[in-house]
Design an enzyme around this catalytic site. Sequence first.
Site, PDB file in Angstrom:
ATOM      1  N   THR A  70      23.485   7.560  32.738  1.00  0.00           N
ATOM      2  CA  THR A  70      23.311   5.926  33.200  1.00  0.00           C
ATOM      3  C   THR A  70      22.454   5.519  32.534  1.00  0.00           C
ATOM      4  O   THR A  70      21.821   5.815  32.280  1.00  0.00           O
ATOM      5  CB  THR A  70      23.005   5.636  34.745  1.00  0.00           C
ATOM      6  OG1 THR A  70      22.107   5.781  34.961  1.00  0.00           O
ATOM      7  CG2 THR A  70      23.845   6.032  35.735  1.00  0.00           C
TER       8      THR A  70
ATOM      9  N   VAL B 182      21.369   2.116  31.917  1.00  0.00           N
ATOM     10  CA  VAL B 182      20.337   1.600  31.996  1.00  0.00           C
ATOM     11  C   VAL B 182      18.840   2.375  32.611  1.00  0.00           C
ATOM     12  O   VAL B 182      18.104   1.936  31.757  1.00  0.00           O
ATOM     13  CB  VAL B 182      20.315   0.240  33.705  1.00  0.00           C
ATOM     14  CG1 VAL B 182      19.110   0.013  33.520  1.00  0.00           C
ATOM     15  CG2 VAL B 182      21.009  -0.749  32.801  1.00  0.00           C
ATOM     16  N   CYS B 183      19.119   3.195  33.095  1.00  0.00           N
ATOM     17  CA  CYS B 183      18.450   4.255  33.847  1.00  0.00           C
ATOM     18  C   CYS B 183      17.938   5.213  32.342  1.00  0.00           C
ATOM     19  O   CYS B 183      16.229   5.492  32.661  1.00  0.00           O
ATOM     20  CB  CYS B 183      19.023   5.921  35.016  1.00  0.00           C
ATOM     21  SG  CYS B 183      19.510   4.374  36.272  1.00  0.00           S
ATOM     22  N   THR B 184      18.776   5.268  31.653  1.00  0.00           N
ATOM     23  CA  THR B 184      18.207   6.128  30.507  1.00  0.00           C
ATOM     24  C   THR B 184      16.680   5.397  29.538  1.00  0.00           C
ATOM     25  O   THR B 184      16.027   5.975  29.114  1.00  0.00           O
ATOM     26  CB  THR B 184      19.437   6.460  29.627  1.00  0.00           C
ATOM     27  OG1 THR B 184      20.256   7.641  30.026  1.00  0.00           O
ATOM     28  CG2 THR B 184      18.974   7.370  28.132  1.00  0.00           C
TER      29      THR B 184
ATOM     30  N   LEU C  41      13.645   5.003  32.584  1.00  0.00           N
ATOM     31  CA  LEU C  41      12.779   6.730  31.540  1.00  0.00           C
ATOM     32  C   LEU C  41      12.234   6.563  30.072  1.00  0.00           C
ATOM     33  O   LEU C  41      10.908   7.407  29.769  1.00  0.00           O
ATOM     34  CB  LEU C  41      13.582   7.696  32.008  1.00  0.00           C
ATOM     35  CG  LEU C  41      13.991   7.824  34.064  1.00  0.00           C
ATOM     36  CD1 LEU C  41      15.066   8.960  33.726  1.00  0.00           C
ATOM     37  CD2 LEU C  41      13.156   8.007  34.236  1.00  0.00           C
TER      38      LEU C  41
END
Length: 212
Positions: free
Chosen positions: A42, A44-46, A49
């Site tokens: 996804t 935003v998660c990328t 992290l």
Amino acid sequence: MALRLGDIAPDFTAETSQGTLHFHEWIGDGWAVLFSHPRDYTPVCTTELGAVAKIKDEFDRRGVKVAALSVDPIDSHHGWIADINETQNTTVNFPIIADPDRKVSDLYDMIHPNASDTFTVRSVFIIGPDKKVKLIFTYPASTGRNFAEILRVIDSLQLTANHSVATPANWENGQDCVILPSVKQEEVEAKFPKGHVVVKPYLRLTPQPNLD
């Protein structure tokens, strides 16, 4: 029941991108941040992290371990990590928990049916050395987290855990702190040798006590 501040963070054993993790044992005598992601691959998660990987030394300096969680399995995590490293120009250097059976997500109430019946919201749990939950943030899936704020909160939590102070609005590490109302005025001089200012009897400021 949803977790509340002061509750013992539920212990668990799970597979991660860095092997098997026994949560309480992994925390040890330090602090920890556990933060969840709706799913792998996804956008935003990328970015999140990648952002954490770039500042992991800041967490290390504070004695804080970091673990992420996504409901997808390990094989998916490894592929996603390759994408994160490539697109964010970094190297993911902390474990990502696989939670395909939603075991950890359920323990930490990370799935909110009003948002999704299957995917976790963006939860953040800061856990102290006593294994108690010190802070909970919950973000919608559409909003990426501000990790500078998470570091700021950790600074406040670690300071106030060991000194009779609180941190005022918009406080940053190095700024003046509020003396707790429980400290009697006759005790202040001995307890805060750097000095203090009485703005009001209930509002007393002192330089941050854990700095030289």
